[in-house]
Design a protein around this motif. Structure first.
Motif, PDB file in Angstrom:
ATOM      1  N   VAL A 171       0.644  -1.290  -0.008  1.00 51.99           N
ATOM      2  CA  VAL A 171       0.512  -0.044   0.420  1.00 51.99           C
ATOM      3  C   VAL A 171       1.007   1.143  -0.045  1.00 51.99           C
ATOM      4  CG1 VAL A 171      -0.286   0.042   2.750  1.00 51.99           C
ATOM      5  CG2 VAL A 171      -2.122   1.850   1.299  1.00 51.99           C
ATOM      6  N   LEU A 207      -7.860   3.178   3.429  1.00 47.63           N
ATOM      7  CA  LEU A 207      -6.747   1.974   2.860  1.00 47.63           C
ATOM      8  C   LEU A 207      -6.445   1.157   3.727  1.00 47.63           C
ATOM      9  CD1 LEU A 207      -6.106   2.950  -0.254  1.00 47.63           C
ATOM     10  CD2 LEU A 207      -3.914   4.138   0.743  1.00 47.63           C
ATOM     11  N   ALA A 264      -5.792  -2.577   3.774  1.00 46.22           N
ATOM     12  CA  ALA A 264      -4.527  -3.440   3.569  1.00 46.22           C
ATOM     13  C   ALA A 264      -4.269  -4.146   4.892  1.00 46.22           C
ATOM     14  CB  ALA A 264      -2.993  -2.400   3.524  1.00 46.22           C
TER      15      ALA A 264
END
Lengths: 166, 166
Positions: free
Chosen positions: B11, B25, B29
């Motif tokens: 990421v 996000l 991950a």
């Protein structure tokens, strides 16, 4: 791209009713800028997995085509899926675009491809689109009259204070 | 998985200011339950792409680490990105987690990997987190004083009727 061959993208589903989650899936598939093959489940396949009624293939296909032509300005290539894998086991797609729900199917496809000595397909996992209540939009919830295709709650009286305006 | 090898997740970003979109996000991950490598843009890279000021790498790294340790209870593995691809071209990651904004970078990474005969990385495309006004939370909007890191509108007087309570 290194070769002249077009990038090939696979996406699939039952697409009924066509909701914002499906639309994000389709938009993402076309965003890759390749040739998109859309696998649409046969009536037999769609109905065997569900208790609720599913509209006939021809109806689902027409709605899907109309939305893609009108909203994305593309000529869709729709093919019938008789099983969860369709042409994804035999054709060399570059991408397969899936929802969190169908992500395991894509992993399985790559596992089966590997057994046959085929290259894996890059999986694109698109997130759920959330309804007004923060839970995913799903066809089941829409069919149950809980939300509309955009995720708005329909039973306001039963959910005190759950509206977007409150 | 067929082997004992840990699942590897990539990421990346500039992560400043750390907003709810970045947090989704990062949560996504770590949700994959593998070894997560976080690529953090170098000052040169972060600044070349922006007009607005960007805090030094060390400051951004510390904030990122603190949030991950405190909120996710993980020990982050942060590495400096000198270009948009970082180690994603050479290391065999299983997943790369991206926003709609960086989705094309992940597609490009797979294209470049393919040219080198490397396996594609599964792309997990996390959706935008929307601000109060229904438009995506972005660092640019936060830096411009339009919204805070959670997407609350800050210029209420200029946006009549735009509050969540109206």
């Amino acid at each position: 791209m290194s070769a002249a061959r077009a990038v090939r993208v696979a996406v699939g589903g039952t697409f009924q009713p066509l909701h914002d989650g499906h639309k994000l899936l389709l938009r993402t598939a076309y965003e890759i800028d390749g040739d998109v093959d859309i696998g649409l489940t046969s009536d037999e396949m769609a109905r065997s997995a569900r208790i609720r009624d599913v509209e006939p293939y021809a109806v689902r296909e027409r709605r899907l085509r109309e939305w893609i032509e009108n909203k994305l300005g593309k000529r869709p290539n729709v093919m019938k899926l008789e099983d969860p894998y369709g042409t994804a086991l035999t054709e060399d797609y570059d991408y397969i675009v899936v929802s969190p729900e169908t992500f395991p199917v894509a992993v399985k496809i790559n596992e089966l491809r590997k057994e046959k000595g085929r290259k894996p397909i890059a999986i694109v996992r698109v997130d759920y689109v959330l309804a007004e209540d923060g839970k995913p939009i799903s066809s089941t919830r829409i069919a149950g009259g809980e939300i509309d295709t955009h995720g708005n709650l329909l039973r306001k009286d039963e959910h005190e204070g759950s509206g977007r305006d409150q």
